[in-house]
Design a protein around this motif. Sequence first.
Motif, PDB file in Angstrom:
ATOM      1  N   SER A  67       0.844  -1.197   0.000  1.00 31.91           N
ATOM      2  CA  SER A  67       0.000   0.000   0.000  1.00 31.91           C
ATOM      3  C   SER A  67       0.878   1.245   0.000  1.00 31.91           C
ATOM      4  CB  SER A  67      -0.918   0.025   1.229  1.00 31.91           C
ATOM      5  OG  SER A  67      -1.586   1.276   1.333  1.00 31.91           O
ATOM      6  N   LYS A  68       0.477   2.237  -0.784  1.00 32.86           N
ATOM      7  CA  LYS A  68       1.231   3.491  -0.785  1.00 32.86           C
ATOM      8  C   LYS A  68       0.972   4.294   0.487  1.00 32.86           C
ATOM      9  CE  LYS A  68      -2.230   6.309  -3.231  1.00 32.86           C
ATOM     10  NZ  LYS A  68      -2.479   7.148  -4.426  1.00 32.86           N
ATOM     11  N   HIS A  69      -0.022   3.856   1.288  1.00 33.54           N
ATOM     12  CA  HIS A  69      -0.373   4.590   2.501  1.00 33.54           C
ATOM     13  C   HIS A  69       0.270   4.015   3.765  1.00 33.54           C
ATOM     14  CE1 HIS A  69      -3.201   7.173   0.424  1.00 33.54           C
ATOM     15  NE2 HIS A  69      -3.759   6.112  -0.131  1.00 33.54           N
ATOM     16  N   LEU A  70       1.199   3.095   3.609  1.00 30.04           N
ATOM     17  CA  LEU A  70       1.861   2.527   4.791  1.00 30.04           C
ATOM     18  C   LEU A  70       2.598   3.596   5.583  1.00 30.04           C
ATOM     19  CD1 LEU A  70       3.218  -0.846   3.355  1.00 30.04           C
ATOM     20  CD2 LEU A  70       1.330  -0.525   4.956  1.00 30.04           C
ATOM     21  N   TRP A  71       3.189   4.552   4.887  1.00 30.53           N
ATOM     22  CA  TRP A  71       3.890   5.630   5.600  1.00 30.53           C
ATOM     23  C   TRP A  71       2.898   6.429   6.452  1.00 30.53           C
ATOM     24  CZ3 TRP A  71       7.912   3.324   4.185  1.00 30.53           C
ATOM     25  CH2 TRP A  71       8.252   3.077   2.853  1.00 30.53           C
ATOM     26  N   CYS A  72       1.662   6.595   5.948  1.00 27.81           N
ATOM     27  CA  CYS A  72       0.654   7.347   6.703  1.00 27.81           C
ATOM     28  C   CYS A  72       0.239   6.586   7.959  1.00 27.81           C
ATOM     29  CB  CYS A  72      -0.595   7.578   5.852  1.00 27.81           C
ATOM     30  SG  CYS A  72      -0.300   8.124   4.169  1.00 27.81           S
ATOM     31  N   MET A  73       0.067   5.272   7.809  1.00 23.50           N
ATOM     32  CA  MET A  73      -0.478   4.463   8.884  1.00 23.50           C
ATOM     33  C   MET A  73       0.563   4.044   9.916  1.00 23.50           C
ATOM     34  SD  MET A  73      -3.597   4.519   8.103  1.00 23.50           S
ATOM     35  CE  MET A  73      -4.190   3.379   9.345  1.00 23.50           C
ATOM     36  N   PHE A  74       1.829   4.014   9.511  1.00 25.24           N
ATOM     37  CA  PHE A  74       2.906   3.618  10.428  1.00 25.24           C
ATOM     38  C   PHE A  74       4.048   4.632  10.332  1.00 25.24           C
ATOM     39  CE2 PHE A  74       0.640  -0.236   9.205  1.00 25.24           C
ATOM     40  CZ  PHE A  74       0.320  -0.766  10.440  1.00 25.24           C
ATOM     41  N   PRO A  75       3.841   5.832  10.876  1.00 26.39           N
ATOM     42  CA  PRO A  75       4.863   6.886  10.778  1.00 26.39           C
ATOM     43  C   PRO A  75       6.130   6.574  11.566  1.00 26.39           C
ATOM     44  CG  PRO A  75       3.056   7.568  12.216  1.00 26.39           C
ATOM     45  CD  PRO A  75       2.615   6.297  11.541  1.00 26.39           C
ATOM     46  N   GLN A  76       6.146   5.484  12.329  1.00 23.47           N
ATOM     47  CA  GLN A  76       7.352   5.092  13.062  1.00 23.47           C
ATOM     48  C   GLN A  76       8.413   4.509  12.130  1.00 23.47           C
ATOM     49  OE1 GLN A  76       4.160   4.454  14.275  1.00 23.47           O
ATOM     50  NE2 GLN A  76       4.477   6.229  15.585  1.00 23.47           N
ATOM     51  N   HIS A  77       8.050   4.268  10.880  1.00 24.23           N
ATOM     52  CA  HIS A  77       9.025   3.711   9.939  1.00 24.23           C
ATOM     53  C   HIS A  77      10.179   4.687   9.745  1.00 24.23           C
ATOM     54  CE1 HIS A  77      10.803   1.779   6.470  1.00 24.23           C
ATOM     55  NE2 HIS A  77      10.754   2.950   5.850  1.00 24.23           N
ATOM     56  N   GLY A  78      11.353   4.140   9.559  1.00 19.92           N
ATOM     57  CA  GLY A  78      12.531   4.965   9.311  1.00 19.92           C
ATOM     58  C   GLY A  78      13.728   4.094   9.006  1.00 19.92           C
ATOM     59  N   PRO A  79      14.849   4.702   8.643  1.00 23.45           N
ATOM     60  CA  PRO A  79      16.045   3.915   8.342  1.00 23.45           C
ATOM     61  C   PRO A  79      16.632   3.278   9.598  1.00 23.45           C
ATOM     62  CG  PRO A  79      16.555   6.260   8.332  1.00 23.45           C
ATOM     63  CD  PRO A  79      15.069   6.146   8.458  1.00 23.45           C
ATOM     64  N   GLY A  80      17.219   2.109   9.435  1.00 22.20           N
ATOM     65  CA  GLY A  80      17.859   1.447  10.566  1.00 22.20           C
ATOM     66  C   GLY A  80      16.899   0.620  11.393  1.00 22.20           C
ATOM     67  N   PRO A 104      14.381   6.656  17.636  1.00 21.11           N
ATOM     68  CA  PRO A 104      13.236   6.917  18.523  1.00 21.11           C
ATOM     69  C   PRO A 104      11.950   6.317  17.965  1.00 21.11           C
ATOM     70  CG  PRO A 104      14.512   8.918  18.140  1.00 21.11           C
ATOM     71  CD  PRO A 104      15.010   7.897  17.159  1.00 21.11           C
ATOM     72  N   ILE A 105      11.158   5.716  18.842  1.00 24.82           N
ATOM     73  CA  ILE A 105       9.834   5.196  18.480  1.00 24.82           C
ATOM     74  C   ILE A 105       8.821   5.920  19.361  1.00 24.82           C
ATOM     75  CG2 ILE A 105       8.321   3.196  18.393  1.00 24.82           C
ATOM     76  CD1 ILE A 105      10.527   3.025  16.342  1.00 24.82           C
TER      77      ILE A 105
END
Length: 262
Positions: A138-151, A157-158
């Motif tokens: 889904s292209k909206h995964l970033w919207c639904m899980f903003p905790q995503h990031g590199p590493g 931080p979470i």
Amino acid sequence: MRFHDTNVRHDAVARLRAGAKNADVAHALGVPLGTIGYWRHMDRAKRGECPGRHDPRCPRCDGCELDETAYAYLLALYLGDGHIIQYSGHRVPSLMITCDDNWPGLTDDCETAMRSVFPGNSVCRATKKGCHNVKVYSKHLWCMFPQHGPGKKHERPIVLEGWQQRIVDEHPWEFIRGLIHSDGCRVTNWTTRIVGSERRRYEYPRYFFANKSDDIRGLFSDTLTKVGVEWTVLARGSEPFNISVARKASVVLMDQHIGPKY
């Protein structure tokens, strides 16, 4: 690369229009299945029969309804055993939750929650040795899980956003359940006691949660406190990786809402 005679292509398209399956046409004409699929797509595009763009709505972007109970559980699974990745050849990112085959009920619950949170997207299982990866694109995964990031999660931080914290506050047991299902367990501990003049073995149930991220452990322990569960921290060496729930009343409360994995 093999080129096929125009007559072969026309024959294939005629069969497809008549209702034949791609695989049957490929077998009958000796043409690769992928080629048949391409011919079918081009024929449908020429006639304007291709389906419209797949563009599911997003609770964050479009304000559509969100199954918050399922989201609280899925968020916890993501924090424990999930990750989001977008390969260069894919148009959208994927969320993947890794579920141990020892707990088939957990895998079913994960898939059910994923389908509830992303009702407009396809959910699938990828079989691996000893586990299944439950996935959704889904292209909206970033919207639904903003905790995503590199590493890795324990190296960054979470922190939950306000709307996520509200959902966790309203559905705390689903959040706790998801964290236990991902990085926790219910075990039977034992110790010995002197009863009269005799040493006897004493067994008791206990819940454990282990995660390297201070922030994720904090989310777990804070939520436990809000629902009245007493907990303690057990260090692994010098690191406080484990949270324990051992007091009888708290274990009873956990059993009412969580129970062992299945």
